[in-house]
Each structure stands twice: as C-alpha cells, then as structure tokens.
Enzyme design. Structure first.
Site, PDB file in Angstrom:
ATOM      1  CD  GLU A 151       1.641  -4.236   9.059  1.00 23.82           C
ATOM      2  OE1 GLU A 151       3.314  -3.743   9.470  1.00 23.82           O
ATOM      3  OE2 GLU A 151       1.429  -4.487   7.646  1.00 23.82           O
ATOM      4  CE  LYS A 170       5.643  -3.219  11.710  1.00 23.46           C
ATOM      5  NZ  LYS A 170       5.094  -4.127  10.920  1.00 23.46           N
ATOM      6  CD  GLN A 171       2.538   0.816  10.658  1.00 23.71           C
ATOM      7  OE1 GLN A 171       2.755  -0.176  10.713  1.00 23.71           O
ATOM      8  NE2 GLN A 171       2.304   1.172   9.186  1.00 23.71           N
ATOM      9  CD1 TRP A 199       1.114  -0.330   2.970  1.00 18.19           C
ATOM     10  CD2 TRP A 199      -0.452   0.956   3.138  1.00 18.19           C
ATOM     11  NE1 TRP A 199       0.862   0.356   4.220  1.00 18.19           N
ATOM     12  CE2 TRP A 199       0.339   0.997   4.823  1.00 18.19           C
ATOM     13  CE3 TRP A 199      -1.053   2.338   3.504  1.00 18.19           C
ATOM     14  CZ2 TRP A 199       0.142   1.915   5.938  1.00 18.19           C
ATOM     15  CZ3 TRP A 199      -2.101   2.981   4.475  1.00 18.19           C
ATOM     16  CH2 TRP A 199      -1.537   2.848   6.003  1.00 18.19           C
ATOM     17  CG  ASP A 200       4.616   0.664   1.013  1.00 15.18           C
ATOM     18  OD1 ASP A 200       3.757  -0.009   1.997  1.00 15.18           O
ATOM     19  OD2 ASP A 200       5.713   0.525   1.470  1.00 15.18           O
TER      20      ASP A 200
END
Lengths: 752, 752
Positions: free
Chosen positions: A484, A597-598, A356-357
């Site tokens: 995630e 995580k993010q 998806w980046d």
C-alpha cells in the site's frame, strides 16, 4: 512446563499503560458476540462516552484515542453510519458491569490498593479469570476472584461470577450491577432509544434501538449468596441494581450474573425480549455446571480440529494457540450474512469491515480445519454480490467489483479513496479463494450454484477495467497492489497475475459447466445474461494481460514502473525501528519511494508457487526483503514462509518472532486496538505452509509436505481436512508422518 | 450602442434560478471588504444559517449547497477553523439588511407580485442598482429603487439608499433595517459572541467576536425622509430597527443606510468601535454627494490605468470590463498580510485561500496596471515564508515549500492530500512571479531585500525534493502538474522546467548580489545561514534536472510517463459537453487516462515562449488540445493565447467565448459560487499577450507587440506599465501604435 503455561495468556500485575492491550488480547466471544477484556467495574478515569469526530486517516499510522481503556461489545451485523467513515460496527452497551464500593471507596484497579493481581485467559475454554487482594483505606482486606465466559454452545449467553472473600476487617459492601449504554463508537452515538429496567428481584434489562433501526436486548439475572436488598438505580442510559450486605473476616460473597443478549437480526423466531427470556430460563434450568460443560465441550471439539502442537518451543506453542483461539472465536458458523472483520471483532478501530485478509490470510486455516466455515465466508461474498455490482456501476463499469472495505451489503466503505479506488486486487482475491475452496474440498456444487455468478460478474468488471495499449496488450493502470505504499502503479505483478487467473478460471468454469452440465450452464447463462462472445472476451483478456517480468535480472518487478521509483536511504530516515517506517516519512515521499509496506511479489509467489523457480524466489526475496518495512501486519508471515521455503532458517525464525509479537508484544501493545486476525491466519500458514511445507490444495490434489522445522522444535503436529478426508500430521526433525483419521492409512516421509 | 451597455452588467427580469449567479457576479468591494450581490431583504426561503458539515471534496465536481441564495460578507484576513476543511474566510454578518412590509405582506422577489424588475452593476463605479414595481395583494403599487456601493475611497464604508414611490394606493409601510449575524460559513458557526444594539434615533450596531478572537464591528446610521418612530427589534443574533410610516399615491420615501465596518485587524489605531464612529461621523460631515464623488474618483483613476477598450465587439468589451472590475475590486492595496483569493472574495466555496493563480494568472495584470499591487502580492509570499518553512519541515524537507492552498500564515490548508502533497509547482510559480515582477519593474531592491530569502529557501526545498536516478539525473517523482487529472506523474515537464528556472534564478541572484553588493550578500548569507557548497548544489541540481522532451515527435510530453496512460474515447464517455468531463468518469479512471483537466504543456510554453519553436508549439497544441477537457477555468485563456499565437483565429475566438462565459454564462450560472478570478486575469492575458501579442516582460526588456486581432475587432487599446514607464497601446487591424505617456514618444509597427 505445565499445561497451563501452554494454554493460558497471563497478565501478572496490573499496569495501566498495558490495560488497553489486554482488553484486546483477552477479547472473548463465540462468533455471535464479542466482548473485549475490560474490567467489570471499568476504569473510573476512562469514560466510554466521549463524543468526537474521528476523521478518515491511514489506520496504520493514525494515533488512536482512548489511551487507557476502550470497552467493546460487538455483534457482527449490528452496524451504524458514521458521517465521515461510513458503515461501522456499533460498540453496543456494556453487559459486564459489576462494581463494588466499600465505606465510600469504589473499587478501581488504579486508585485502590491492590496486591496479588493476576489475570489469565484460558484458551481451552475462553474463560477469563482475575484475582487480587483489595485493601481498603480503612484496612479491610478482600480477596476478589472474577470469572467469565461467553458460551460457545449457547451463543446468546454471557456468564459471570465474582467471589469476594474477606481476609480481614468488616464493613458493608455495596454491589452495583449494570447494563450500560453510555458507549460511543469512534466518538459517535448510534443509539436512538434506550430503555433501562431493573427489577429488585435481581433482574436487569436494557433495550436499545439503534439509529439504523436494529433492536438489541440484554437481560441479566443475578444470583447472590447473601441477601442484598436490590434497589433499582437506573439512569437514562443505564439499567442498574444496587444492593449491599455486611461482611466480616471469613465471609465469602458470590455474585453471579447471567446475561442473555438478543437482536432483531438473529435468525431465531420471536421478539428480542421473548427470546432473551427463553434463553435465560433455559440456562437456569440447565444450571451453572451443565451450562459450563456444554460450553467447554464445544470449545473442546473446535480445538480438536484446529489445534497445533509444538514441542520444544513453549512460546510458539502458546502464541499459536492465542492466534487459533481468536480465529475460532471470530468465526460465526452458519451465518453467511457476516464474515470476519479485520480486527477479529476485538476493537472498533477498523469499523468491523471485511477486507482481502478474509480470503488470502484467513481462508486457508478454515479450509483445512473447518471447511463449513470456509464455505460460509465465500457465501458471504456471494450474498454481497449485488453490493459489488453497485460498486462496479458507481465506478462506471459492468459486472461486479468487490469493495476494498466491505459493508454488510458489499458496498465500498473505505473512506480513503486511494485504497477504495486503486487496491482492486480484492476482486480477484475472492475468486482465488473461491477456487481454493473448491479444490481443497471438491465442493463443485458450490462453484456451479454460487461461484459462477461471482466468476462471470467479476470477469466482466475486469474486461472493463483493463486498458489496451497500442500493441494490443492488456494493462492494469493506476493500481495499488498489496504493497500500500505504492498506490498508483502500472501493471502490478500480483494484481495482474491474480486477474489473469480469475479470468482463466471463469472461462474454465464456463467450459466445464457447459460440457458437464448443459442444463446448469443454460440456467446460469440465462440468470447472468451471458452474451455471445463474452467468454471469448474473457479468454482473450486473460491471454493478453501483461505479466511483468524482467528476464535479464530474473526479478519479477512489483510493477512495470517499479524501477522508476526512488531508492530510500533507510538508515538515515528510519531512526527508530520499533516504530513503523511510515512515521518517519511523509506519505508524499513514501508514495514515490521504493519502500514497501508489505510483501507484494512474495505474496504472488506464495499463491502461485509452481510458477516460479527456486532461483526466482530467492532473487525476489533477496531484492524485496531489504526494502520492505513490514509496516503492515500482513507482511511478516509471508516473509517467514518464503524464508522457510528457501531454508533460511534464521530469517524464518526471526519472522516467526515478529509474527508472534504482532498481537502479543507488550512493548508495542499489539492488541490494544483489536486482534490482527489476518496475522493469526498468517501464523497458521507460516507453520503449515512454511515449517510443515504443505503444498497448497490449489496446486496439489494429494497432500504433500516438505517440512523444515525451526531450530529447537522437537515435534509439530496438527490436523488437516483435505478433500473430504481428515489427516493428522506429525513432523519431527528429519521425519514426518501423515495419519489419515477414521480408518485412514498412515503415510510417512523424510523431511529435508 | 450607448456607453451604458459597455459598462453595465444587467439583469432584466428576476429568475430565482439565476439569483445565486447574480449574487456572485454583482459582488461589490474595495479590497478591504466584499459583499455579494444579494437582495437587501434576502430571500425568505433561503435561510443563511443552515448548519451542516461540509466534507473535503473535489471543488470542481462538488455539488454546491444553497441552490437559491448565499449571501456573503468577507473581510480578507478574518478567518476561522473548519474541523475538516481547515482555515476558511468567515462569512461575516450581513450588513445590507433592509426589509419592507405592507399590510402583512413582506417584500420578497419570489413571493410578491413584481414587475419591471431590473438590476445592473455599473462597472465604472461599482454601484449596484435595482428597480421594480411591487403590487401588493391589496393593490397598492410601489416603485422601489435601490442603490448601493462600497466606497473605494473610504474603505470601511458601505452606502445604501432606497427610494419608494407610491404609484397607486395607500397604506402603512413597515421598514426594518438589520445587521444580521445568523450567518454560517460552509455550514459552520464561527461566532463566539454577538452583541446587537439598536438606538431609536436611527442607529444600529453589531459587535461580533469570532472563535479565533477577532472583533468585527458594524455601525449603521439611518436617514429617512419621513418620520419612522424607530423601535429596536433585536434578537440574539440581529440588531434591528423597525419603524413605519403612512404612504399614499404620489408619496416618495427615501431610506439611507450608511454602515461603517471595522475589525481588530485593521491597521488604524483605536478600538473597533471608536474607529467606526469616527468613520461614520466623518462620512456624515462629508455628505452623500462628496462621499460618492471620492468613491467615484477613486474608481476612475483605477480604470484609467486598467481599462481595455475594444471597438467592434461590445460583448467582449463588457466582458473584459467585468473581469477587470473584479480584479480591481479584489485587490487590497497596501496590505500584504493578505492576497487575492481564488474566488475573488465573492463566495465561500474555496475558503478564501491563496493558490498559484495569484502568481501565474493574476500577477501579469497587476504588473502592468498597478505595479504596487503586484509588489504587495509578492510581499504576501515573503510574509508567509515562515509558514512555507513549516510546510517543508512537516514533509521532512529543508527550506520552504509554499502551500498549494495557503492560509494567512502560509501553512497548507488543502484538505485533499493529492493536491497538497503532489501539486508542488506552486513553490516554483512564486519564484517565477518574483522574477517576472523584478524584470517588469526593475525593482531590484525588492529582490535583494525580500526575494533572495524566497529564492534560497525554496531552492533548499527543491534540492531535498529531487530524487537522483542511477544515471545521475535529477528527477521529480510523484508530481501533479497544472493538469490536476494526472496526480502522480514522473517529471512533469511544466514543473521540472519551473524548478530548473527557480534554481537558476537563485544562483544568478546570489552571484549578482555577491558581485554587486557584497555587504548585502553577506547580510543575506548570515540571515539565511547559507553554507559553503549550497550554491553549487543549487547550480548542479538546476543543471542536472531532467526536462522531458521527445525529439522524435517534437512533442514535449506532459510527463515522462505520459505515454503510458490510457487513451480515452471521449465521444462515448462525454455525452453532455455542457457539463464537466469529470462528471462522466470516476476519479479512479480519470487518474489513469489521457484526459487533461487543463493546459499543462501549453502553460509551460506560455511562460517560456522563447524556448520553443513555432513547430513545437503547433505540435503541442495539436496534440494536447483534443485531449484537454477544460474542466478547470484556468485552461481556456491559455489555449486562447496559444491559438492566437498560432494564428488559429477561429479557435482563438472560440476560446475567447469560453473565457467570457466562465463567469457570465447564465446557462452555467458561472458566478454562483464566486468569481473565477484567475480567469479574469486570464482574459487580460488573452487580450494583451494573445491578441495584442505583447512579449512577456520576463523575456524582453523592450516593449514588443505582435498583434493578431480577432475578426471584427476594429480597435483595441489599453495602457501598460513597463519598467517604470507607462504606455498607451492602440491596435487596429493591420497596425498598432505605442504611445509613451507623460512625455513618451510614440512608436509604431505593423501587425501580422
């Protein structure tokens, strides 16, 4: 500070422990091919053909192999099958081989007496230079200077030159040039047939057939300033020429190696061999200088559109250029059979796959510096729609479901089921990017010709994927959002909003096309077999899909069940902040804890800024930032942008440092496994959306800025492509200027 | 119906497609070693040495290899390492090899002209018989009769005999006897060294060294009724003797093969070779008849305690005996270094590992028929406590965490993290079984000597594993209960109740020991380093741990978040009920749907019957049964018991049929991959707890019955060991009798 310091990544003095990091950081390429920054002679104690079975693991936490050196030669599109890890880009034969031997001593950066070692990647033209003095055991001193580049203009060509100047002593120098197929990818051999050949006139070739049936042909021509008496020295896997010459004090030997690389996937006509020959003879006709000039001009024109200039912060200046360099290098123009892999084709760790980046982290940069490249990235998703259809079918759904880790054909490759099965937002991310592209460029024809297929097919998938609760509300259960570390949540706020958007855009596109171009709509309806009532189902699902929000606290919960996860005592668990939090907690515990995580909700707010008040943004940042571990390289840039929007300058500056460190940090050896290309795009976004405060083209027809420069930045300037026009933007503390290029008008404003 | 029909599992006529099923069903063994019911001559088109890499998968849904035949020779405790699947029991060299060849035609059940084929396993003595007529291409007719058993008395011995009677024709029959190490386990070779040997006097040996360093020695002595002129015919992996004799109409040849199997893990002294020689010579001294009598007597005494007699339902009678046979066979008495693996050592599919089945499904049978065996099973858990400690440490917890799939050392072997990480109830199941054992036997010494270590160490783990919510309530998040189709739930009702029980029992044990045996407690406290306040923490955690319950509906929710999962339209999805539901839904969808793999809340109610009213039980059954797919073989028996308790006779009878079909169904080839040993234990429980209505010894000091016989059952009788006494129970429609053995008094009652 001179210009070189603002354009060159430097390695001063050799340290074995940092070599792999520099191999990644110094990766050269041109979209067509990419070669890691390894030494021409390799490292004698780091064989490249170790065979082992790499297991599926969490790539963030996995301990990589090859502690010292991993060479890498990648051509996007040349892939093989791994029994456990599925499709992986093949690490191709090493083209750069060039070895020296003097009186029984083989040149090796670790084992020989080396002084004055310097290496630098010049970002302006992507050329890599190395120089050092080699003092042999017998006391001979040689000044060695290496230079190489992969042509940005003639994309099949790899150009190398080495100069050896004798400072003291005399002896016979043995030179060996190679094309080596003793290379494994993640421990796997992907080569079915290898045909090495060497002609003593100074030419080498290596023909490789992969197990998938792809041909790769490498053809090198050597030029030397001394008579070498080349002798073929092939092995089963290596084409090699060996020669030698006598040198004494004051002598100067130049060895040049010009290599053409072709594959059967190239779009040009002819056999791999004939094309390589043509490339090489054309190159020799051009001559070294013109060859270089074509290459340098190509880089120059790319830099003209892409460069960001920062006055007052040389570290940021160099760092952003390093990121832009890798973004430019990774992009293959005019070939939508491939996209940009998560490691920027600078390492095999992530298998050369597409995540998806591409859509969320990379696309904005390309949208505003090279719209054609942005179009190609979306065309890749259109080209892989059939793969996405197969993914949907494999899961028991209609329509199209994009892969979390996409193969060339679009099929799911992720070997860890929790991501493959549950991180479904990718499918909506692609639609978001599609709409972003159309709005930023005005390329409605793309939407009508390709986009609508993606929209309708993904909308069908979403309608099958939604569960309806007993109150008639649509829900997305069992979802991993961008964070995630919580894989199985109920109604992830980011995902649900993206899906709602995706369905809304599908309906709008169908409405608009039917209204504006009835024939076009009829054709699409037939092609896509659009049934009566489908559009209403899309509209209904979009309307009824739940968007988590806690009106009491004004917090957007990451998911409906977020409150039920366990609080984490970070202080007692995370005892070494230089390592990822994930190393200090079992996955089992992590998966039930409020340790992100993010960025997740912040990413949502970044993509839908107009939907949230400043108070909501502030509350979200205050709530989520302390529980976010940033174990993902995608996190820091998002946090930096939000901090910047909230005018939390210190935090924004801190996140800028983190973003810059991700690939550049020597301590973390950030680039060892490849470039964090999403973070490169993130740095561009941090500067453009964060510090310059550009309003996303998704939400504004006009170019709008709200700059908030970091402390010390005297000037920030860059170009922006915006709905068919190009602008130069210059931001100074307290003021900014937007200058329309090619006869555009300058507009000015005052920064807050 | 004659006795044979109530005691013999029969195969009438050979069908290749059923062969693998019968190989599993006809597995013979004696606790020490187990051999699948393969043909002595093998199947010529089913090689046993295929090498491949088996991947981690969901074993319920995985499509097994070896469609036709998989031999199996297992000695519990002899294990090897698989690179992906971790520790697995090694499929050892095949001891049974005995091949015939006549005029160039090799005997093979598929390729030769075979008539009158019959095979039957006599459950009384575990002997396997086969007979058929072989008509060769040249027209010779031979009546072949095979018989074999693995001695229950002399556990190292495998005894075979074949008779060949010539009905018509004449020719030279070639006989080949082998010990074959060309065997792979799940595609892996585990043998480091193989030394075959054959002596023409009629003796064969095969010495095998595994990669882990274990020695396995097989020594065969042959006896033949004709002169054979044995010739050695070894290969690298096979010890073989080949001989031949002339036969003509009326001749009768007998070949006997007596094999001793020893390993370096045996507890006897001496080398593997010397012990095998001793075994063999002792056997020959005893002679075939006495050898058999010892074996048969041993089986007889086991059947005396274990048998269940059913009058009026011959199918149920034979079926329950098949289950009891495999339970008896799987149990290794007097060796607590191993337990009973999930496939009853009748297949390699589940790697020979130990699951919760042992404690929850198997233990009750052993508790009440062979308490010493039950003790050994618990002692195995005590012996592996250090492994459980390492598991806890690996996850970042104190104390001991039993493995979902236990290796010999207790360490986690499950290659699928969702089970290994989240199916944590196993640790409490072991404590439940421990307490069940102590209550059923009164063996308090076991509790004080071994049990307390398990209790305290697992209590420590639970205290670390519990999360405390903001109301001070203890929660277990991220939990997979017995229902493996919902892996990440909040407060699984079964798990939380079991954990609460476990903590309560720990506190009670500490209280009782301190009160009753202060020295014993002091020793334990020192050994276990019990800290001040620990017991209070256990007590507090037990008290505050949440037990999900919906007082409005009177339903015990499977977990706190159960309502939030999606409803499933089974009718549209599950189009073929003869196959598992899991084949019709992706794991992704399954994991967010209310489709249970197996009993979960019903299992809870089975283990804590006194805590739930009949109304609650009824409500739970009505709610969960329709959404339970029974994809797990552990489900049907539990449902049958609950249906029986609720007097839903039709449903109970239906579940009885399902339970019986699990291993016996020819349609499903139920036993192909091994015996569902938990279901064998489940069948015992269905009859004893369900139909006879025995109150669990966990909750009643006195033996209490509440029988509800299925329609048509005229009499049900069995023995029960109960707190040191033994009883014979006889149930007839409307009445039952409990007769205390060895001078006990008969008590009588009336069934409902």
């Amino acid at each position: 500070m001179n210009d070189e310091n603002l354009w060159c990544l430097k390695e001063n003095g050799y340290q074995a422990g940092l070599h792999k990091h520099y191999e990644g950081l110094f990766t050269q390429g041109n979209g067509y091919m990419h070669v890691r920054g390894s030494f021409e002679e390799g490292c004698s104690d780091a064989p490249q053909d170790e065979e082992y079975l790499r297991f599926p693991d969490n790539v963030t936490l996995e301990k990589p192999r090859h502690p010292k050196s991993k060479q890498g030669t990648f051509i996007p599109g040349i892939v093989g099958q791994h029994p456990l890890l599925k499709e992986e880009i093949i690490n191709l034969p090493y083209v750069l081989g060039l070895e020296f031997r003097l009186a029984g001593e083989t040149l090796d950066m670790d084992r020989c007496r080396i002084s004055g070692y310097r290496r630098w990647l010049d970002l302006r033209d992507g050329s890599l230079q190395r120089s050092f003095i080699w003092e042999t055991a017998e006391g001979m001193q040689l000044q060695c200077t290496y230079s190489r580049y992969i042509s940005m203009a003639d994309t099949h060509l790899c150009i190398q030159r080495v100069q050896v100047a004798v400072l003291a002593g005399e002896g016979r120098l043995e030179v060996k040039t190679t094309l080596r197929a003793d290379v494994r990818t993640n421990g796997m051999n992907h080569f079915a047939r290898i045909v090495p050949s060497a002609e003593t006139v100074g030419s080498l070739s290596l023909e490789t057939l992969t197990e998938e049936g792809n041909q790769i042909f490498m053809l090198s021509a050597l030029e030397v300033s001394e008579v070498m008496n080349w002798q073929a020295d092939n092995t089963r896997t290596t084409a090699a020429l060996r020669g030698e010459c006598s040198l004494q004090t004051g002598d100067r030997l130049t060895v040049s190696k010009l290599t053409a690389v072709t594959t059967d996937r190239d779009m040009e006509e002819g056999t791999v061999r004939s094309r390589a020959c043509t490339q090489l003879s054309r190159a020799r006709d051009l001559g070294w200088e013109q060859l270089y000039n074509r290459h340098a001009d190509s880089w120059k024109s790319k830099w003209q559109e892409a460069d960001i200039r920062i006055k007052g912060d040389d570290m940021a200046q160099l760092s952003v250029r390093a990121s832009l360099y890798h973004l430019i290098r990774s992009n293959r123009e005019q070939d939508a059979r491939v996209a940009i892999c998560a490691k920027g084709y600078a390492g095999e760790a992530y298998f050369g796959r597409y995540f998806w980046d591409t859509e969320i982290n990379l696309l904005p940069f390309f949208l505003h510096t090279n719209p054609q490249a942005a179009r190609n990235l979306l065309l890749f998703r259109y080209n892989t729609l059939d793969g996405a259809r197969r993914n949907a079918r494999n899961y028991g759904y209609r329509g199209a479901r994009y892969a979390w880790e996409s193969s060339l054909s679009g099929e799911e490759q992720c070997a860890n089921w929790q991501y493959a099965d549950h991180e479904i937002h990718i499918t909506a991310d692609i639609v978001y990017a599609l709409c972003h592209y159309v709005r930023a460029t005005g390329d409605n024809e793309f939407l009508e010709r390709y986009g609508i297929d993606i929209l309708v097919e993904t909308a069908r998938y979403w309608c099958d994927r939604v569960d309806w609760n007993r109150e008639g509300v649509g829900e997305l259960l069992g979802v991993m959002g961008p964070d995630e570390y919580l894989p199985f949540t109920r109604n992830n706020a980011f995902t649900n909003r993206m899906v709602k958007f995706s369905l809304e855009q599908t309906v709008a596109c169908m409405d608009n096309l039917e209204g504006g171009n009835p024939d076009g709509y009829a054709a699409a309806a037939e092609r896509l077999d659009i049934r009566p009532g489908e559009r209403e189902l899309f509209r209904h699902t979009a309307e009824k899909l739940r968007l988590p929000y806690d009106s009491q606290t004004e917090i957007v919960p990451q998911s409906d069940d977020f409150a039920s996860y366990a609080d984490v005592d970070f202080a007692s668990l995370w005892t070494d902040r230089s390592r990822p939090f994930g190393h200090f907690i079992s996955q089992e515990r992590n998966y039930r804890s409020k340790a992100l995580k993010q960025a997740d909700v912040l990413e949502l707010m970044l993509l839908f800024p107009q939907e949230f008040t400043r108070e909501q943004l502030k509350a979200a940042y205050a709530y989520y930032e302390p529980i976010t571990t940033h174990d993902s390289s995608l996190s820091a840039a998002v946090h930096g942008i939000v901090a910047s929007w909230l005018n939390q300058k210190e935090a924004a500056a801190d996140f800028l440092q983190r973003v810059m460190a991700i690939d550049l940090s020597l301590e973390k050896k950030g680039a060892a496994e490849g470039i964090h290309i999403a973070n490169c795009g993130g740095l561009w976004q941090l500067i453009v959306y964060g510090f310059a405060g550009l309003t996303s083209a998704m939400w504004s027809e006009t170019l709008q800025l709200q700059p908030r420069l970091p402390e010390g930045w005297e000037e920030l300037s860059f170009r922006i492509a915006w709905r068919g026009e190009r602008y130069r933007i210059t931001v100074n503390p307290g003021a900014y200027e937007v200058h329309k290029l090619k006869g555009g008008n300058a507009i000015a404003g005052t920064a807050i």
